[in-house]
Design a protein around this motif. Structure first.
Motif, PDB file in Angstrom:
ATOM      1  N   ALA A   1      -1.526  -0.192   9.509  1.00  0.00           N
ATOM      2  CA  ALA A   1      -1.137  -1.011   8.472  1.00  0.00           C
ATOM      3  C   ALA A   1       0.353  -1.487   8.899  1.00  0.00           C
TER       4      ALA A   1
ATOM      5  N   LEU B   1      -6.156   2.600  -2.220  1.00  0.00           N
ATOM      6  CA  LEU B   1      -6.372   2.954  -0.689  1.00  0.00           C
ATOM      7  C   LEU B   1      -6.932   4.220  -0.426  1.00  0.00           C
TER       8      LEU B   1
ATOM      9  N   GLY C   1      -1.367   0.401  -5.424  1.00  0.00           N
ATOM     10  CA  GLY C   1      -1.824   0.105  -3.936  1.00  0.00           C
ATOM     11  C   GLY C   1      -2.451   1.338  -3.248  1.00  0.00           C
ATOM     12  N   ASN C   2      -1.379   2.302  -3.254  1.00  0.00           N
ATOM     13  CA  ASN C   2      -1.512   3.577  -2.221  1.00  0.00           C
ATOM     14  C   ASN C   2      -2.744   4.227  -2.953  1.00  0.00           C
TER      15      ASN C   2
ATOM     16  N   LEU D   1       0.815  -1.369  -0.104  1.00  0.00           N
ATOM     17  CA  LEU D   1      -0.002   0.221   0.131  1.00  0.00           C
ATOM     18  C   LEU D   1       0.738   1.388  -0.024  1.00  0.00           C
TER      19      LEU D   1
END
Length: 342
Positions: A288, A238, A234-235, A146
């Motif tokens: 996380a 998110l 992924g970031n 992420l």
């Protein structure tokens, strides 16, 4: 219950002590076996703790740090020049065996760089990755990476899948968690070279339960236990998810407050709305893990409130209790021994 010690970077994040201390106090009440090292400015931490008269003082130890890593500081500068920062000393406590894990809401890049430098990566792992869970229709799914890595090759993403699978086995007790590779479509012809090469590696590995490509909307269906991807993608996914969840919650609140009839409808629907809010609230999924390190490090969102930061503490406690590091280490070792990770 066995005692668990968590080192907390008390000065990190957008809100610092005014969020961290209430979160730590509430976590201590929820977990009587929990001991916390509050790392930061001793005078300020004590002043905030003194505002809570009902705490068990034996659950807290203040560790003084003379420096703070700012949210916009270059990771390389923080790692080299802030050796007495609250972030660095919290990570040092894990390395020195004084804490079982640490939690920080501070600068993500600095946290990753410092934790990697101090704790080192597990044998067979080139890069740590950030893993977190998202709510789904059927429960939850986890996503890795992420944002720890923005230029991962196929070998790195394969390692992320191995580590993520091991974490899910440890915490959720699933023997063969399903793994999906994030792509722009589910057809085999879709995707760039990085994705296609990763897919080939995953499909060839019988030790992993790889089910194929998944698209972004499958984050929330509950059809897959783990979604793996490059940290850049992924970031973005998110942050988009967090923004959408906040938008929906904000719009529901606004629409139910427009007039008398809307407020009345809102009162009738309140039990259902509370369930939806609890399910979608991003703060409930804060925390996380920096997976792949020789120690437990949990990253809280920088803008987290006290409730959200407490969830990050809870995540660290959970990983300690389930012995995640040893289980991930053993999983990686088995892949290395079979030549699946070089």
């Amino acid at each position: 219950m066995k005692k668990v010690t968590i080192a907390v970077d008390a000065m990190g994040g957008d809100h610092g002590l005014k969020v961290v201390i209430p979160a730590c106090v509430n976590a201590a009440k929820e977990h009587p076996y929990l001991h916390m090292l509050l790392v930061g400015d001793q005078v300020q931490i004590k002043a905030h703790l003194d505002e809570h008269s009902d705490i068990n003082a034996n659950q807290f130890t203040i560790v003084h740090a003379s420096e703070v890593v700012t949210m916009d500081e270059l990771p390389s500068h923080a790692m080299r020049n802030k050796k007495d920062s609250s972030m660095r000393l919290a990570i040092n406590a894990v390395k020195d065996g004084l804490a079982d894990g640490c939690v920080s809401a501070g600068n993500t890049g600095a946290l990753m760089a410092t934790a990697r430098y101090v704790l080192k990566t597990l044998p067979g792992i080139d890069r740590p990755a950030i893993i977190a869970e998202l709510p789904t229709y059927r429960g939850r799914t986890r996503v890795v990476d992420l944002g720890a890595n923005v230029d991962s090759c196929a070998e790195h993403i394969f390692q992320f899948a191995v580590m993520g699978s091991a974490l899910i086995q440890a915490i959720d007790k699933k023997k063969r968690p399903s793994i999906g590779l994030l792509n722009i479509g589910v057809e085999e012809i879709k995707g760039n070279d990085q994705v296609k090469r990763t897919a080939h590696m995953l499909s060839e590995c019988r030790l992993l339960n790889y089910i194929g490509y998944v698209e972004g909307d499958q984050f929330y269906t509950g059809d897959v236990d783990l979604v793996v991807c490059d940290g850049f993608v992924g970031n973005i996914a998110l942050k988009a998810s967090e923004g959408l969840a906040n938008l929906i919650l904000r719009l529901l609140k606004e629409y139910f407050e427009t007039d008398f009839l809307s407020r009345l409808a809102g009162l009738v629907a309140m039990p259902i709305l509370r369930k939806v809010k609890n399910k979608m609230d991003p703060s409930r999924y804060n925390g996380a893990s920096l997976l792949g390190l020789n120690g437990i490090v949990v990253k809280s969102h920088g803008a987290a409130n006290a409730k959200a930061f407490q969830f990050a503490i809870n995540e660290a406690v959970l990983e300690v209790q389930h012995n995640v590091i040893d289980l991930v280490r053993n999983q990686i070792a088995s892949f290395v021994n079979q030549g699946l990770i070089l």
